[in-house]
Structure formats: structure tokens, C-alpha cells
Scaffold this motif. Structure first.
Motif, PDB file in Angstrom:
ATOM      1  N   PRO A 530       0.830  -1.212   0.000  1.00 58.13           N
ATOM      2  CA  PRO A 530       0.000   0.000   0.000  1.00 58.13           C
ATOM      3  C   PRO A 530       0.861   1.258   0.000  1.00 58.13           C
ATOM      4  O   PRO A 530       2.009   1.255   0.493  1.00 58.13           O
ATOM      5  N   ALA A 531       0.309   2.343  -0.520  1.00 58.59           N
ATOM      6  CA  ALA A 531       1.072   3.598  -0.648  1.00 58.59           C
ATOM      7  C   ALA A 531       1.539   4.142   0.692  1.00 58.59           C
ATOM      8  O   ALA A 531       2.568   4.829   0.769  1.00 58.59           O
ATOM      9  N   GLY A 532       0.803   3.855   1.749  1.00 55.83           N
ATOM     10  CA  GLY A 532       1.188   4.358   3.068  1.00 55.83           C
ATOM     11  C   GLY A 532       1.994   3.385   3.897  1.00 55.83           C
ATOM     12  O   GLY A 532       2.117   3.557   5.114  1.00 55.83           O
ATOM     13  N   SER A 533       2.599   2.403   3.266  1.00 53.28           N
ATOM     14  CA  SER A 533       3.370   1.402   4.007  1.00 53.28           C
ATOM     15  C   SER A 533       4.657   2.004   4.560  1.00 53.28           C
ATOM     16  O   SER A 533       5.403   2.695   3.843  1.00 53.28           O
ATOM     17  N   PRO A 534       4.976   1.743   5.829  1.00 54.85           N
ATOM     18  CA  PRO A 534       6.249   2.223   6.394  1.00 54.85           C
ATOM     19  C   PRO A 534       7.472   1.711   5.626  1.00 54.85           C
ATOM     20  O   PRO A 534       8.522   2.366   5.644  1.00 54.85           O
ATOM     21  N   ALA A 535       7.342   0.583   4.964  1.00 53.35           N
ATOM     22  CA  ALA A 535       8.481   0.077   4.187  1.00 53.35           C
ATOM     23  C   ALA A 535       8.838   1.056   3.084  1.00 53.35           C
ATOM     24  O   ALA A 535      10.029   1.266   2.778  1.00 53.35           O
ATOM     25  N   ILE A 536       7.849   1.685   2.492  1.00 55.68           N
ATOM     26  CA  ILE A 536       8.109   2.675   1.441  1.00 55.68           C
ATOM     27  C   ILE A 536       8.790   3.895   2.042  1.00 55.68           C
ATOM     28  O   ILE A 536       9.688   4.490   1.418  1.00 55.68           O
ATOM     29  N   ALA A 537       8.406   4.259   3.269  1.00 55.03           N
ATOM     30  CA  ALA A 537       9.072   5.389   3.929  1.00 55.03           C
ATOM     31  C   ALA A 537      10.554   5.094   4.142  1.00 55.03           C
ATOM     32  O   ALA A 537      11.412   5.965   3.945  1.00 55.03           O
ATOM     33  N   THR A 538      10.866   3.861   4.514  1.00 54.94           N
ATOM     34  CA  THR A 538      12.277   3.485   4.690  1.00 54.94           C
ATOM     35  C   THR A 538      13.036   3.578   3.375  1.00 54.94           C
ATOM     36  O   THR A 538      14.176   4.089   3.325  1.00 54.94           O
ATOM     37  N   ASP A 539      12.410   3.119   2.304  1.00 55.74           N
ATOM     38  CA  ASP A 539      13.042   3.205   0.985  1.00 55.74           C
ATOM     39  C   ASP A 539      13.301   4.661   0.601  1.00 55.74           C
ATOM     40  O   ASP A 539      14.380   5.005   0.093  1.00 55.74           O
ATOM     41  N   LEU A 540      12.309   5.527   0.829  1.00 58.17           N
ATOM     42  CA  LEU A 540      12.427   6.946   0.474  1.00 58.17           C
ATOM     43  C   LEU A 540      13.548   7.618   1.262  1.00 58.17           C
ATOM     44  O   LEU A 540      14.361   8.365   0.695  1.00 58.17           O
ATOM     45  N   ALA A 541      13.578   7.359   2.577  1.00 52.20           N
ATOM     46  CA  ALA A 541      14.606   7.987   3.410  1.00 52.20           C
ATOM     47  C   ALA A 541      16.002   7.509   3.025  1.00 52.20           C
ATOM     48  O   ALA A 541      16.964   8.288   2.994  1.00 52.20           O
ATOM     49  N   THR A 542      16.117   6.207   2.730  1.00 48.69           N
ATOM     50  CA  THR A 542      17.423   5.669   2.332  1.00 48.69           C
ATOM     51  C   THR A 542      17.880   6.243   0.999  1.00 48.69           C
ATOM     52  O   THR A 542      19.056   6.635   0.837  1.00 48.69           O
ATOM     53  N   LEU A 543      16.984   6.309   0.053  1.00 51.71           N
ATOM     54  CA  LEU A 543      17.329   6.881  -1.248  1.00 51.71           C
ATOM     55  C   LEU A 543      17.686   8.355  -1.121  1.00 51.71           C
ATOM     56  O   LEU A 543      18.641   8.836  -1.763  1.00 51.71           O
ATOM     57  N   ALA A 544      16.941   9.082  -0.271  1.00 51.35           N
ATOM     58  CA  ALA A 544      17.228  10.504  -0.072  1.00 51.35           C
ATOM     59  C   ALA A 544      18.636  10.705   0.487  1.00 51.35           C
ATOM     60  O   ALA A 544      19.386  11.569   0.015  1.00 51.35           O
ATOM     61  N   ARG A 545      18.994   9.909   1.486  1.00 55.42           N
ATOM     62  CA  ARG A 545      20.334  10.045   2.073  1.00 55.42           C
ATOM     63  C   ARG A 545      21.416   9.694   1.052  1.00 55.42           C
ATOM     64  O   ARG A 545      22.470  10.336   0.985  1.00 55.42           O
ATOM     65  N   THR A 546      21.148   8.714   0.234  1.00 57.35           N
ATOM     66  CA  THR A 546      22.114   8.307  -0.790  1.00 57.35           C
ATOM     67  C   THR A 546      22.293   9.413  -1.833  1.00 57.35           C
ATOM     68  O   THR A 546      23.429   9.732  -2.223  1.00 57.35           O
ATOM     69  N   LEU A 547      21.186  10.009  -2.285  1.00 56.21           N
ATOM     70  CA  LEU A 547      21.258  11.105  -3.255  1.00 56.21           C
ATOM     71  C   LEU A 547      22.013  12.296  -2.662  1.00 56.21           C
ATOM     72  O   LEU A 547      22.791  12.966  -3.363  1.00 56.21           O
ATOM     73  N   SER A 548      21.786  12.542  -1.382  1.00 55.62           N
ATOM     74  CA  SER A 548      22.478  13.655  -0.734  1.00 55.62           C
ATOM     75  C   SER A 548      23.988  13.422  -0.729  1.00 55.62           C
ATOM     76  O   SER A 548      24.779  14.336  -0.953  1.00 55.62           O
TER      77      SER A 548
END
Length: 673
Positions: A530-548
Motif C-alpha cells: 500500500p502507498a502508506g506502508s512504512p516500508a516505502i518510507a524506509t526506501d524513500l529515506a534511504t534513497l534521499a540520504r544516498t542522493l544527498s
């Protein structure tokens, strides 16, 4: 001393007789001969003779004595082991205990099979042979044969016509004339098996008894000395001395593989000596084929004894007397040679073995393994020697090994914390169970537990990632991904493996490798969750830190904001998982050169973590260091103390040489200036 006294008396007699002869030959009644001097000055002569007598009677100096040869008669005492190594302090302690007791001292030497109890007792007998007049060795492993050995011992002592009921008392009565004496009862079972053959105060005087046993329960009968495996120094000494060309480093690694067990070390030396195997090659064989190697290599004085069969008698006894303990022994054989928490078997609503369901049966089951010398019981754990485990594994057929591994995978999955980041008690529990997780998952899993193995591998890698051990975490997570990709219906699990791999590569300083992994994880989870799954939040935060880290700060910002929204909606504003999103968001703002905007989310993340974790937790240390960076950028002097606190936590938890600790200490030193 007696010879000297006789010589002195003889000399005085010669002087007396000579004086008489001299006076008679002179024909003078008043010739001033020696007797006249004695007659006139008797006290002076006596005073002159006293020092001479004392000088002759004084004991010899220790340095002038020659060692008295051993004169003890022996009965069935095995030959002395010319390669006996170490144990000097323990032998002296055994001697002290025996000689400090009463008329009859009974000392039990208890230890694991193969620890060298028999060799220790035999070495004691030879080392102190000159202190005894009679030494006997009785094989006590089979209680039924002890009586026949005592009958033979009686004949050795000259007791020919004595009934079977009087043999034991007759032996000890005869030994009264051969004091001091020593009897070794080797490899005894329970105390009850020797109750009629051990001496009592009314049977014997001035004698010593040494009982060797691997079985517990002797403390009520005699003083017990626990004989441990070799120290590492003793192990290395034995291998270097016995195997030419062995370096101390290689010997140390061989000793590690063999758990410093004296019998195994002797067996290893025998194998290398006979086959001319280079020590490094032998080490490689041990590392890859331990179960087979413990059956190879024989001892010159005990050709029938090898580590592989050392505990067979105890296992057969276990199967006969406590069959419910056998499954526990087999499960423990597949775990690590580290303390095994007993609640691994009792902490589940569905215990992995039947015996764990009943507290009394369970206590007896665990106690039997310890009592037979197959394990050591501690307060809340059970410890098996690595070679006991290898010997048990070697006897288990493939189907039983597969079933046991599947059982352990399920038990471990129940026992380990899955919420590694949010559970404040996860870290100590994982520290205790990690060696066993690694042992159970080290080989390719049977099909029946492939999914459980993949999950255990990923959870272990996440824990190692948390404590900063990235290089060990990496291959575990790669194996988890390979297993999940080979199974059907594991899309979400593959995403979890990918995002964990991305985090490991990011922390290893390889954001370019981490980026495609994080993107794949996000895509996989968005397609199956589902769009509101915490697993997606983990993916987003990890990708954000990597891009940074790759310098793409503007692209990272909306990802962190979206991750924060998902977790706040899923967990609430004060959940530990929200703190990770706040840290990611603050890091991006810092990288964008906006410390004022970064400071509020950092402070909020720190408050959440301080409310949920112990004060020395790594996550608090990381938040302190990030806040110190923001405050320093704002010229706030309080940054120094925060950096010191954070660096101290990392130093304590990760060690001085860990890269993250070094970075933290460098930041603290930089802020001080």
C-alpha cells in the motif's frame, strides 16, 4: 649418619687401646701418656669430644644429598606420556590438596572427555612416585570389572586365600604396611559405582585416592577439582614442539579450531606427523571438514582413541536413560560453541522439543547433558565444546540434519527481535543469539527452511549494520537476496533485502552502488505494498540520504518529507522510526547549507531517541553528533559538549578504531579549536 657415629666410636676405642699399650710398653707407672691426661683432665677431654660428636651427628645439607631413587611398587600403572605438556600448577595444586587432608585423602578430577584426566593422573603418579611406596591404577569405567581388578590387586599384595567379600578390606589392611600409598580410579561413573571400593577411615591410613571422571555429582563424596582444556599457550607449545615447522600463528589457529582440547591436539600432531601434512594444509582441512578430521590421526599410546568416538558411550547412556534429551543434544550440536540461551527452547508458545513443555522434565533433560559431561550448564545457558558438537553432527544422517536446521531456524526467528531499530532491548538479545544464527545459516539451507534462512540472514545483517559491522553484514544480506529471489511470492522480502543492501553500501562509502539498489527497492515495494506502508518510507529515506551523498540535495529533499509524512501517519509523531526520517530530513538541510532549518528536526529526533533508548545507545550518539554540526554552523558554543558526548558513545560502543568513532573524535577535536 649411623656410619659416621660408628666410625667415631671406633676411633675413640683405638685411642683408648693404644694408650694402654703405650703405658704397658714404657714400664713406667707415671708415664705422661694419653690415659694420664684423661685421668687428670676428664672434663677437658669431654668438652673437646662434644663438638666432634655434634659435627658427626648433624644432618647432611640438602645440597649434599643425592636424589633417592623411586622405590614404589606399581600395579597396572600405564607408561608415562613422554609428550606430556603443561599442567604444572594444577599438578602442584593436586599434590597440595592430597597432602593437606587427613589420613586418607580422596580427590576427584572432573572434566570433559578428552581434556586429559587420565594422562594428568598418571603424570601425577610418576612425578611424585618417590613419595609413595605403592601405586595402583584401577580402570573404573565398567563398575562390574572393578571387583575383579581388586581381586588381582589382592594377589599382587600377597593375599592369596581371601574371600570376595573381604578383598577390599584386605587390600587396604595390607596397604597399612606400604604407607604412603596411592590408588587411581580412572574414568569412574557415578559415586555409587565405587561406594564399596573407596577407602574409609576405619579401613586405611596414610593413603591417597585420585578418581577421574567426566560425570558430575561427586561433591558429596570428595573434594572435586575441575580440569579445564589447555590454555592457548599450552596448546601452541604442544603443537610447535611436536610438529616441526609449525609457526606459533598457525598453531594458534589450529588450537582455536580444536577448542584447545588436549586429546584433539595430540591427535592433530599424530596426523601431521604420520602423513607429513604441512600445518597450514592441516588447518585448511580442519576448517572445511572438521567432522571428518576428528576421526583421523591416532595416538601412539592409545591407538583406539579418537575424538570422533570419545563421547559415544555417554550418548548411548543418554539414549538409554534419558531419550528425551537426545533431540536437545542434536539441536545444540548445530548451534555455535557459545553459551546457548535455554529460553531459545522454552520461550516459545510451541517449544521446538517436547521436553521443554514441562519444567520438571526440562530441568532433568538439561541436567542429564551436564551430568554426563556432554555439556556445561550455566545459570541460563548451556555450553557444548565445539568438538562434542562436531562428533554429534558426524553421527546425524542428512535428513535428520535438515529437520534439525529447520527446527532451529523457526526457534531462532521466534527468539530474535525483528524490530531491531525500534526495540530498545534488541541489541543485547541479538548479541547473545547472533553466533547461533550465523552457525545455523552458514550453509545452503534445506528447501524446507529456505525462506526462514533468508529472513534470519537479513535480520542479522540489519543488526550488524546497526552496530557498524558493515563488512560482515554485506555477504549475509547478499545471501538473503539470492535466496528470496529464487523463491516465489517474495517480492516484498526482496525489497527489504535490497534496501538493507543499499544502506550497507551507503555506509561503506559507496553511494553510487547504493543508489540503484534503493531505487529497485522503492519500485518493488510501490508495486506490491500500500502507498502508506512504512516500508516505502524506509526506501524513500534511504534513497534521499544516498542522493544527498552524491550531491543531489534538491532531489533528496521531497523524498525525506514524504517519508516523514508516511511514518507519522503510521506510527504517530513520537515513534523511534519517525526519528530516522527527521534525521534524514535534517541531514539534507545541513547539506544544503541551511543549519537553522535543520536544527528543529534534529532536536526533535534527539528527544524521541532519548525517550526510547538507553543513554549510551548508538542512535543517541549519532543524533548528538548531527546536532553538534548544526550548532557549530550557527556558532553556538554548546556544540563542543554535544560532540564530546556523541564521540564518547561511539567510542564506547564501536571501539576507538572504528571509522565512525574516528570521524566523531575528529569532529569533537575540530569543534574544540
Amino acid at each position: 649418619m649411623l656410619r659416621r657415629l660408628v666410625g667415631t666410636v671406633a676411633g675413640l676405642l683405638v685411642l683408648f687401646v693404644g694408650s694402654l699399650a703405650f703405658n704397658a710398653a714404657s714400664g713406667q707407672s707415671r708415664w705422661p701418656g694419653p690415659l694420664d691426661f684423661v685421668r687428670v683432665h676428664p672434663w677437658a677431654v669431654l668438652l673437646l669430644l662434644i663438638p666432634l660428636a655434634l659435627a658427626e651427628l648433624r644432618p647432611e645439607r640438602r645440597g649434599d644429598r643425592t636424589p633417592r631413587p623411586a622405590t614404589a611398587a606399581t600395579y597396572r600403572l600405564p607408561p608415562r606420556n613422554t609428550h606430556f605438556t603443561g599442567r604444572d600448577a594444577t599438578l602442584r595444586e593436586l599434590r597440595r590438596r592430597l597432602t593437606s587432608a587427613g589420613d586418607v585423602a580422596i580427590q576427584v578430577v572432573h572434566g570433559l572427555g578428552g581434556v586429559g584426566k587420565t594422562q594428568f593422573a598418571v603424570e601425577y603418579a610418576y612425578r611424585y612416585l618417590s613419595k609413595y611406596r605403592f601405586v595402583a591404577f584401577v580402570d573404573a569405567e565398567d563398575p562390574d570389572l572393578v571387583a575383579s581388578q581388586f581381586a588381582s590387586l589382592a594377589r599382587e599384595l600377597g593375599l592369596v586365600e581371601v574371600g570376595s567379600e573381604q578383598v577390599v578390606s584386605g587390600v587396604y589392611a595390607t596397604l597399612q604396611d606400604r604407607r604412603p600409598w596411592l590408588i587411581i580410579f580412572d574414568n569412574a561413573e557415578k559415586p555409587s559405582t565405587l561406594v564399596h571400593t573407596l577407602p574409609s577411615a576405619d579401613l586405611a591410613r596414610n593413603g591417597h585416592v585420585v578418581v577421574t571422571t567426566r560425570v558430575s555429582g561427586w561433591s558429596g563424596t570428595a573434594d572435586v577439582m575441575d580440569l579445564q582444556v589447555f590454555t592457548r599457550e599450552e596448546s601452541v607449545e604442544l603443537l610447535v614442539r611436536r610438529v616441526p615447522g609449525t609457526t606459533a600463528q598457525t598453531a594458534d589457529r589450529i588450537a582455536e579450531q580444536l577448542g584447545d582440547l588436549p586429546l584433539a591436539l595430540e591427535q592433530a600432531a599424530g596426523y601431521m606427523g604420520y602423513n607429513q601434512t604441512p600445518p597450514d594444509e592441516y588447518l585448511a582441512l580442519l576448517t572445511s571438514r572438521l567432522e571428518e578430521m576428528i576421526a583421523r590421526g591416532e595416538l601412539a599410546d592409545r591407538p583406539a582413541v579418537v575424538v570422533a568416538t570419545l563421547w559415544q558411550l555417554s550418548v548411548r547412556k543418554l539414549q538409554r536413560e534419558q531419550p528425551q534429551a537426545v533431540p536437545l543434544l542434536e539441536l545444540c550440536a548445530l548451534l555455535a560453541p557459545d553459551p546457548i540461551p535455554l529460553d531459545l527452547f522454552t520461550g516459545s508458545p510451541e517449544p521446538p522439543i517436547t521436553a521443554a513443555a514441562d519444567p520438571l522434565v526440562w530441568d532433568t533433560t538439561v541436567g542429564t547433558l551436564a551430568g554426563l559431561g556432554l555439556a556445561r550448564r550455566e545459570d541460563t545457558s548451556l555450553v557444548l565444546h565445539r568438538l562434542v558438537q562436531a562428533a554429534i553432527r558426524a553421527t546425524m544422517p542428512e535428513d535428520l540434519l535438515a529437520t534439525a536446521r529447520a527446527t532451529l531456524c523457526r526457534a531462532l526467528l521466534t527468539a530474535v527481535p525483528h524490530d531491531i531499530h525500534g526495540d530498545p532491548d534488541a541489541r543485547p538479545r541479538w548479541h547473545r543469539l547472533l553466533p547461533h544464527v550465523l552457525a545455523v545459516t552458514k550453509d545452503d539451507p534445506p528447501a524446507q527452511c529456505a525462506a526462514e534462512t533468508a529472513l534470519l540472514l537479513r535480520l542479522a545483517s540489519q543488526f550488524l549494520l546497526q552496530i557498524g559491522d558493515h563488512r560482515v553484514a554485506l555477504p549475509l544480506c547478499e545471501r538473503a537476496l539470492a535466496l528470496d529471489e529464487a523463491l516465489e511470492g517474495r517480492d516484498a522480502e526482496v525489497g527489504f533485502d535490497l534496501i538493507t543492501l543499499a544502506q550497507i553500501h551507503r555506509d561503506l562509502g559507496a553511494p553510487q552502488t547504493a543508489r540503484p539498489l534503493a531505487e529497485r527497492a522503492l519500485h518493488r515495494h510501490e508495486s506490491c505494498l500500500p502507498a502508506g506502508s512504512p516500508a516505502i518510507a524506509t526506501d524513500l529515506a534511504t534513497l534521499a540520504r544516498t542522493l544527498s551523498l552524491l550531491g543531489e540535495h534538491r532531489a533528496a529533499l521531497p523524498l525525506t518529507e514524504r517519508a516523514l509524512q508516511i511514518d507519522e501517519a503510521a506510527y504517530g509523531p513520537d515513534d523511534p522510526y519517525v526519528s530516522f526520517d527527521l534525521i534524514a530530513l535534517a541531514t539534507v538541510h545541513l547539506d544544503l547549507g541551511d543549519p537553522a532549518t535543520a536544527l528543529p528536526p534534529i532536536s526533535r529526533a534527539l528527544r524521541i531517541r532519548e525517550a526510547h533508548y538507553p543513554p549510551d545507545h548508538l542512535y543517541i550518539g549519532y543524533a548528538l553528533l548531527l546536532k553538534a554540526r548544526a550548532l557549530h554552523a550557527l556558532d553556538d558554543p554548546s556544540a563542543v559538549n554535544l560532540a564530546r558526548r556523541g564521540a564518547h558513545i561511539l567510542h564506547t560502543q564501536l571501539g576507538r578504531t572504528h571509522p565512525k568513532t574516528e570521524d566523531a573524535l575528529a569532529l569533537a577535536n575540530r569543534l574544540k579549536r
